[in-house]
Scaffold this motif. Structure first.
Motif, PDB file in Angstrom:
ATOM      1  N   ARG A   1      28.803 -17.651  56.281  1.00  0.00           N
ATOM      2  CA  ARG A   1      29.174 -18.568  55.185  1.00  0.00           C
ATOM      3  C   ARG A   1      27.944 -19.077  54.421  1.00  0.00           C
TER       4      ARG A   1
ATOM      5  N   ASP B   1      36.908 -12.306  51.422  1.00  0.00           N
ATOM      6  CA  ASP B   1      37.568 -12.980  52.535  1.00  0.00           C
ATOM      7  C   ASP B   1      38.277 -11.954  53.405  1.00  0.00           C
TER       8      ASP B   1
ATOM      9  N   SER C   1      37.535 -13.606  64.800  1.00  0.00           N
ATOM     10  CA  SER C   1      37.313 -15.053  64.867  1.00  0.00           C
ATOM     11  C   SER C   1      38.261 -15.740  65.845  1.00  0.00           C
TER      12      SER C   1
ATOM     13  N   PHE D   1      27.473 -23.191  44.170  1.00  0.00           N
ATOM     14  CA  PHE D   1      28.697 -22.499  44.590  1.00  0.00           C
ATOM     15  C   PHE D   1      29.920 -23.301  44.138  1.00  0.00           C
TER      16      PHE D   1
ATOM     17  N   ILE E   1      28.581  -9.921  51.477  1.00  0.00           N
ATOM     18  CA  ILE E   1      29.343  -9.910  50.225  1.00  0.00           C
ATOM     19  C   ILE E   1      30.368 -11.048  50.220  1.00  0.00           C
TER      20      ILE E   1
ATOM     21  N   LEU F   1      41.176 -12.200  54.448  1.00  0.00           N
ATOM     22  CA  LEU F   1      42.621 -12.186  54.168  1.00  0.00           C
ATOM     23  C   LEU F   1      43.012 -11.310  52.984  1.00  0.00           C
TER      24      LEU F   1
HETATM   25  O1  1CP Z   1      28.739 -16.165  53.021  1.00  0.00           O
HETATM   26  C1  1CP Z   1      29.891 -15.881  53.412  1.00  0.00           C
HETATM   27  O2  1CP Z   1      30.136 -15.674  54.610  1.00  0.00           O
HETATM   28  C2  1CP Z   1      30.968 -15.821  52.376  1.00  0.00           C
HETATM   29  C3  1CP Z   1      31.989 -14.745  52.535  1.00  0.00           C
HETATM   30  C4  1CP Z   1      33.159 -15.101  53.456  1.00  0.00           C
HETATM   31  C5  1CP Z   1      33.427 -14.537  54.708  1.00  0.00           C
HETATM   32  C6  1CP Z   1      32.532 -13.601  55.510  1.00  0.00           C
HETATM   33  C7  1CP Z   1      34.232 -15.971  53.153  1.00  0.00           C
HETATM   34  C8  1CP Z   1      34.378 -16.795  51.945  1.00  0.00           C
HETATM   35  N1  1CP Z   1      35.180 -15.846  54.150  1.00  0.00           N
HETATM   36  C9  1CP Z   1      34.699 -15.007  55.122  1.00  0.00           C
HETATM   37  C10 1CP Z   1      35.392 -14.552  56.331  1.00  0.00           C
HETATM   38  C11 1CP Z   1      36.522 -15.332  56.872  1.00  0.00           C
HETATM   39  N2  1CP Z   1      37.562 -15.910  56.192  1.00  0.00           N
HETATM   40  C12 1CP Z   1      36.754 -15.528  58.246  1.00  0.00           C
HETATM   41  C13 1CP Z   1      35.879 -14.948  59.327  1.00  0.00           C
HETATM   42  C14 1CP Z   1      34.701 -15.827  59.570  1.00  0.00           C
HETATM   43  C15 1CP Z   1      35.019 -17.094  60.288  1.00  0.00           C
HETATM   44  O3  1CP Z   1      35.431 -17.029  61.437  1.00  0.00           O
HETATM   45  O4  1CP Z   1      34.835 -18.146  59.661  1.00  0.00           O
HETATM   46  C16 1CP Z   1      37.919 -16.276  58.397  1.00  0.00           C
HETATM   47  C17 1CP Z   1      38.548 -16.745  59.678  1.00  0.00           C
HETATM   48  C18 1CP Z   1      38.431 -16.511  57.094  1.00  0.00           C
HETATM   49  C19 1CP Z   1      39.683 -17.232  56.730  1.00  0.00           C
HETATM   50  C20 1CP Z   1      39.396 -18.382  55.868  1.00  0.00           C
HETATM   51  N3  1CP Z   1      39.075 -18.255  54.544  1.00  0.00           N
HETATM   52  C21 1CP Z   1      39.313 -19.751  56.218  1.00  0.00           C
HETATM   53  C22 1CP Z   1      39.554 -20.340  57.622  1.00  0.00           C
HETATM   54  C23 1CP Z   1      40.885 -20.977  57.691  1.00  0.00           C
HETATM   55  C24 1CP Z   1      41.299 -21.446  59.068  1.00  0.00           C
HETATM   56  O5  1CP Z   1      41.477 -22.645  59.231  1.00  0.00           O
HETATM   57  O6  1CP Z   1      41.477 -20.606  59.966  1.00  0.00           O
HETATM   58  C25 1CP Z   1      38.968 -20.460  55.060  1.00  0.00           C
HETATM   59  C26 1CP Z   1      38.791 -21.937  54.910  1.00  0.00           C
HETATM   60  C27 1CP Z   1      38.808 -19.501  54.008  1.00  0.00           C
HETATM   61  C28 1CP Z   1      38.395 -19.756  52.613  1.00  0.00           C
HETATM   62  C29 1CP Z   1      37.026 -19.344  52.297  1.00  0.00           C
HETATM   63  N4  1CP Z   1      36.541 -18.050  52.441  1.00  0.00           N
HETATM   64  C30 1CP Z   1      35.252 -17.992  52.010  1.00  0.00           C
HETATM   65  C31 1CP Z   1      34.887 -19.326  51.561  1.00  0.00           C
HETATM   66  C32 1CP Z   1      33.565 -19.687  50.995  1.00  0.00           C
HETATM   67  C33 1CP Z   1      36.015 -20.142  51.746  1.00  0.00           C
HETATM   68  C34 1CP Z   1      36.118 -21.609  51.370  1.00  0.00           C
HETATM   69  C35 1CP Z   1      37.044 -21.856  50.238  1.00  0.00           C
HETATM   70  C36 1CP Z   1      36.461 -21.901  48.852  1.00  0.00           C
HETATM   71  O7  1CP Z   1      35.299 -21.651  48.598  1.00  0.00           O
HETATM   72  O8  1CP Z   1      37.224 -22.228  47.929  1.00  0.00           O
END
Ligand code: 1CP
Length: 366
Positions: free
Chosen positions: A39, A88, A218, A48, A85, A90
């Motif tokens: 992240r 997400d 995760s 960001f 990169i 999802l």
């Molecule tokens: O630098 C980076 O890592 C940015 C790229 C990235 C990655 C590798 C994002 C952007 N998401 C992910 C992977 C991701 N997404 C995972 C695996 C990593 C981990 O365990 O954290 C998971 C579980 C998700 C699902 C997800 N997407 C969540 C978690 C929800 C939960 O409660 O289980 C959330 C909050 C997101 C949104 C998201 N994805 C990425 C960002 C920066 C965000 C935040 C929202 C936003 O910016 O508006």
């Protein structure tokens, strides 16, 4: 100067200047321990938040230009040794035909999650990965050009169990009890075929320019050792094996990282699963992780993200201890999970600097 069109073709990429991350992934010698943060492109950066403001999350994911900009932002501030990169995990359920929305203050939400095995019929049986996820490939190609060879670009995917748990749970969860209920009630319908799509997706990312791949499991920790062996490990292995075999045919070799969060019990198995690197969360002691993986793999991790709330000199001390625990060879410094939105960018900088400074000194003394 390149024309705009050339940025969309996965060829003539700029020469890689800093390959420290790739060498460490392969267990080779380096001058310093490479470091990046899960992240690292995220809400802790004001730029960001500004770029993302007022825009739908998945619309952002579908814009190669936006993904490229968000991926590059942390590199402008900190000397990270790799970029991941912006996307997400999802996007894969979306490609399978599921509706996923990012709800402010709540996180990812599936309005119509899987409830019973019959619902699996709603999933697209044969996904056209290029058509459904081509926007990720375009983002990777553009970013690989625009990163100008500064550091390698990591592509990623969610692992089958983690994706399946979101598809059943309908979003984030503390207990994951809906997803686990499914595993216990319908074990025969728990081996849903996500592997084919994931393998094709990862290969597409490499073809587009990804120089390393990370597989995020995760939600490994909510499985016990028995369910992990049934519903996670076989797929993690199959994915790496199939991606490697396919890449070998074309003489390519791209390091793969597996991050199975909280899967203590799986550490030995994970170190023998065709991945070059095993990522660790912060609940595992570095020395015991080294012992249990017996030098078979490089390790990545695992500072508690919350240690970044400490003052800078204490961050430096924590990093020093972590480096001594892991050793400087076959090691990629990272956090044990992602950065949180309320973290101070300055402390992230202190983390990166501490890894570089301490490890340079340690390597010279050897
Ligand atoms: O630098 C980076 O890592 C940015 C790229 C990235 C990655 C590798 C994002 C952007 N998401 C992910 C992977 C991701 N997404 C995972 C695996 C990593 C981990 O365990 O954290 C998971 C579980 C998700 C699902 C997800 N997407 C969540 C978690 C929800 C939960 O409660 O289980 C959330 C909050 C997101 C949104 C998201 N994805 C990425 C960002 C920066 C965000 C935040 C929202 C936003 O910016 O508006």
């Amino acid at each position: 100067k390149m024309s705009k069109d050339e940025f969309i073709l996965p060829k003539n990429f700029p020469k890689l200047k800093n390959d420290t991350f790739l060498r460490a992934a392969r267990g080779e010698e380096t001058e310093h321990v490479p470091v990046w943060c899960m992240r690292q492109a995220g809400r802790y950066l004001p730029e960001f938040r500004e770029s993302r403001a007022g825009k739908d999350f998945f619309d952002t994911c579908r814009s190669p230009e936006a993904c490229c900009e968000l991926t590059l932002q942390p590199l402008r501030r900190f000397p990270f040794d790799a970029a991941i990169i912006f996307s997400d995990i999802l996007v894969v359920p979306q490609a399978l035909g599921m509706d996923v929305q990012m709800v402010a203050g709540k996180g990812p939400t599936f309005p119509d999650p899987l409830k019973e095995p019959e619902d699996l019929q709603r999933l697209c049986p044969k996904v056209d990965v290029e058509k459904e996820l081509g926007y990720v490939f375009k983002a990777i190609t553009l970013t690989r050009h625009k990163i100008e060879g500064k550091v390698p670009l990591i592509g990623f995917t969610g692992a089958p169990w983690t994706l399946m748990s979101y598809m059943i749970e309908g979003g984030g969860s503390n207990t994951h009890s809906k997803a686990k209920r499914w595993l216990y009630r319908h074990p025969e319908a728990s081996h849903i075929m996500l592997t084919d799509v994931i393998v094709e997706y990862l290969l597409g990312q490499v073809a587009a320019g990804a120089q390393a791949l990370q597989v995020f499991e995760s939600h490994a920790g909510i499985l016990g050792p028995v369910q992990f062996k049934d519903f996670s490990l076989p797929y993690l292995r199959d994915i790496a094996k199939r991606v490697k075999e396919k890449l070998k045919e074309t003489g390519q070799d791209v390091p793969m990282i597996v991050f199975a969060k909280d899967a203590h019990y799986g550490l030995e198995d994970l170190s023998q699963s065709h991945y070059e690197v095993v990522g660790l969360d912060w609940t595992i002691d570095p020395r015991s992780a080294r012992e249990r993986t017996g030098g078979k793999v490089s390790l990545q991790g695992n500072m508690d993200p919350c240690a970044l709330y400490a003052p800078k000199d204490r961050i430096s001390e924590t990093v020093q201890n972590m480096l001594e625990g892991f050793g400087t060879r076959g090691y990629i410094a990272n956090l044990g999970h992602g950065l949180y939105p309320d973290m101070d960018p300055e402390n992230v900088g202190a983390f990166v600097e501490a890894v570089h400074q301490h490890s340079k000194r340690m390597i010279k003394q050897i």
